[in-house]
Write a protein that holds these residues in place. Structure first.
Motif, mmCIF file in Angstrom:
data_model
loop_
_atom_site.group_PDB
_atom_site.id
_atom_site.type_symbol
_atom_site.label_atom_id
_atom_site.label_comp_id
_atom_site.label_asym_id
_atom_site.label_seq_id
_atom_site.Cartn_x
_atom_site.Cartn_y
_atom_site.Cartn_z
ATOM 1 N N VAL A 187 13.618 90.669 1.257
ATOM 2 C CA VAL A 187 13.827 92.072 0.855
ATOM 3 C C VAL A 187 13.828 92.191 -0.665
ATOM 4 O O VAL A 187 13.170 93.065 -1.248
ATOM 5 C CB VAL A 187 15.149 92.611 1.436
ATOM 6 N N ARG A 339 13.022 106.970 17.157
ATOM 7 C CA ARG A 339 12.566 106.609 15.815
ATOM 8 C C ARG A 339 11.267 105.797 15.826
ATOM 9 O O ARG A 339 10.771 105.408 14.769
ATOM 10 C CB ARG A 339 13.662 105.823 15.084
ATOM 11 N N LEU A 341 10.613 102.775 16.555
ATOM 12 C CA LEU A 341 10.809 101.538 15.809
ATOM 13 C C LEU A 341 9.969 100.388 16.351
ATOM 14 O O LEU A 341 9.629 99.467 15.608
ATOM 15 C CB LEU A 341 12.287 101.138 15.827
ATOM 16 N N ALA A 358 9.282 98.322 11.241
ATOM 17 C CA ALA A 358 10.076 98.162 10.018
ATOM 18 C C ALA A 358 11.447 98.783 10.253
ATOM 19 O O ALA A 358 11.579 99.719 11.045
ATOM 20 C CB ALA A 358 9.392 98.830 8.828
ATOM 21 N N PRO A 359 12.473 98.303 9.570
ATOM 22 C CA PRO A 359 13.817 98.872 9.749
ATOM 23 C C PRO A 359 14.058 100.103 8.884
ATOM 24 O O PRO A 359 15.162 100.332 8.406
ATOM 25 C CB PRO A 359 14.728 97.711 9.324
ATOM 26 N N PHE A 360 13.015 100.892 8.661
ATOM 27 C CA PHE A 360 13.163 102.093 7.843
ATOM 28 C C PHE A 360 12.046 103.060 8.197
ATOM 29 O O PHE A 360 11.061 102.704 8.861
ATOM 30 C CB PHE A 360 13.116 101.752 6.345
ATOM 31 N N HIS A 361 12.189 104.299 7.724
ATOM 32 C CA HIS A 361 11.146 105.313 7.839
ATOM 33 C C HIS A 361 10.624 105.646 6.445
ATOM 34 O O HIS A 361 11.337 105.478 5.456
ATOM 35 C CB HIS A 361 11.691 106.583 8.484
ATOM 36 N N VAL A 362 9.403 106.124 6.377
ATOM 37 C CA VAL A 362 8.800 106.572 5.128
ATOM 38 C C VAL A 362 8.410 108.031 5.303
ATOM 39 O O VAL A 362 7.612 108.365 6.183
ATOM 40 C CB VAL A 362 7.567 105.729 4.760
ATOM 41 N N ALA A 366 7.932 106.496 11.091
ATOM 42 C CA ALA A 366 7.945 105.037 11.163
ATOM 43 C C ALA A 366 6.616 104.491 10.655
ATOM 44 O O ALA A 366 5.558 105.003 11.029
ATOM 45 C CB ALA A 366 8.165 104.589 12.607
#
Length: 399
Positions: A187, A339, A341, A358-362, A366
């Protein structure tokens, strides 16, 4: 959450990844998932993580770890030890914006990939090094596995704690399952690469040196802060005064009550029992002093609750609580589905399987995995196409 199409953030960015470990591999994976073309340069016999268990059925030839780390990447096989191999690598580096690697300092010099050499030959190339203890200093040449790094960061000293430490007081320090420390290093490396890429527009390309130990140390920031205050945390004492892991009738949940409103929500969740109406417990310091007493009552109450019901009620009341879910429950969970994911991808040697993108959104969406993991050398043609693109145009003189 929205289903609208979002242009990948790193579309048009090319990354060359030379990795053997999880940290550098995860950095490349994160950037690939953000839209970069990530070219994994492997030795002729393949990246060593291709053989890292557990292996996936039905053939047991595909590593689950490698499949996750390499999803969406392209594979080029190259023998760095030969002049021809180094020339092939040079072709890729000349067309790239970022190189991510975990080459040890002496390897970089031998392979002519040291920082000074890269800067001289590829002045616009962002150079990201990810090593157990960094590329500089007395530990630069040290090798380490995950178990070394989790303890070198101090996290191993603090595990197990909470309910586990109470139930198994004689257990030795434990390593977190998987590659916790190395993922932290990945990360930090990805963020360093992004920062250097942005900074390149203003001050030229930079080299980023990441220590996995340092990255994992940041996870235990509170323990470091308390050490600075003169208090040494230990796994026997590292726990919330009340809350933490609770056993329910059909599984386990985690409860967190750091804020006053969360305590008030917990009072409502437990049905406003008489003992919680004690005026003294309105004081957070008094609650801390009586943490063991409060926890005994909470644990007795939790044993009568079912995880799905109590978590739903807790979240309605603003009480941070979540269930410890099995892998199958994670894949089928309403939150994860909403989500988006997990996405199905083809894995050579295995089936079409769901994989975390991915463990996030943009921008509320997703990120999309471009593909599953590549076969070894599947994109060997990139060497030829990059060479053609980089060759200078030849202009004939007219006499």
């Amino acid at each position: 959450m929205t289903d609208r199409a979002v242009a990948p953030l790193l579309a048009g960015v090319t990354i060359v990844e030379i990795s053997r470990g999880v940290a550098a591999g995860y950095a490349g994976r994160l950037l690939s998932t953000l839209g970069a073309e990530t070219i994994l340069v492997e030795p002729r016999d393949g990246n060593p993580l291709r053989h890292e268990p557990p292996m996936l059925p039905p053939t047991n030839e595909a590593s689950a770890l490698f499949a996750y780390l390499a999803a969406g990447k392209k594979s080029v096989a190259c023998d760095f030890e030969t002049p021809a191999g180094r020339a092939e690598l040079s072709t890729l580096l000349a067309a790239a914006e970022i190189v991510i690697h975990d080459l040890r300092p002496e390897e970089r010099i031998r392979l002519e990939l040291d920082e000074e050499g890269l800067r001289a030959r590829y002045p616009k190339l962002v150079d990201v090094s990810v090593l157990p203890f960094g590329a500089f200093g007395p530990k630069a040449g040290w090798q380490a596995e995950e178990i070394n790094l989790i303890h070198a960061s101090g996290e191993g000293f603090l595990l197990p704690n909470g309910l586990a430490a109470e139930r198994f007081p004689d257990r030795p320090p434990l390593k977190v399952y998987g590659h916790f420390a190395e993922y932290q290093g990945g990360v930090v490396a990805a963020l360093g690469a992004l920062s250097a890429l942005i900074g390149r527009e203003h001050g030229g390309a930079e080299s980023v040196d990441v220590s996995v130990q340092d990255a994992a140390l940041a996870v235990g920031a509170f323990a470091l802060q308390r050490l600075g205050d003169g208090s040494l945390e230990h796994r026997r004492t590292r726990s919330f005064k009340y809350g933490g892991v609770l056993e329910c009738a059909d599984g386990y949940v985690e409860l967190l009550t750091l804020e006053e409103r969360q305590w008030r929500g917990l009072v409502e969740l437990m049905g406003r029992p008489d003992w919680m109406q004690d005026p003294a417990l309105a004081d957070s310091l008094e609650r801390s002093r009586r943490g063991a007493e409060i926890n005994r009552a909470i644990r007795a109450w939790a044993l009568e609750q079912r995880t799905a019901d109590v978590v739903a009620q807790a979240q309605t009341l603003g009480v941070p609580m979540a269930k410890y879910a099995s892998p199958a429950e994670v894949l089928s969970g309403a939150h994860e589905r909403a989500r988006h994911l997990f996405q199905p991808v083809e894995i050579p040697g295995a089936d079409r399987l769901p994989m975390l993108s991915a463990p996030f959104h943009v921008d509320g969406a997703a990120p999309t995995l471009k593909a599953g993991p590549p076969r070894l050398g599947e994109h060997q043609h990139l060497l030829t196409s990059r060479r053609r693109r980089d060759q200078p145009a030849v202009t004939a003189e007219v006499s």
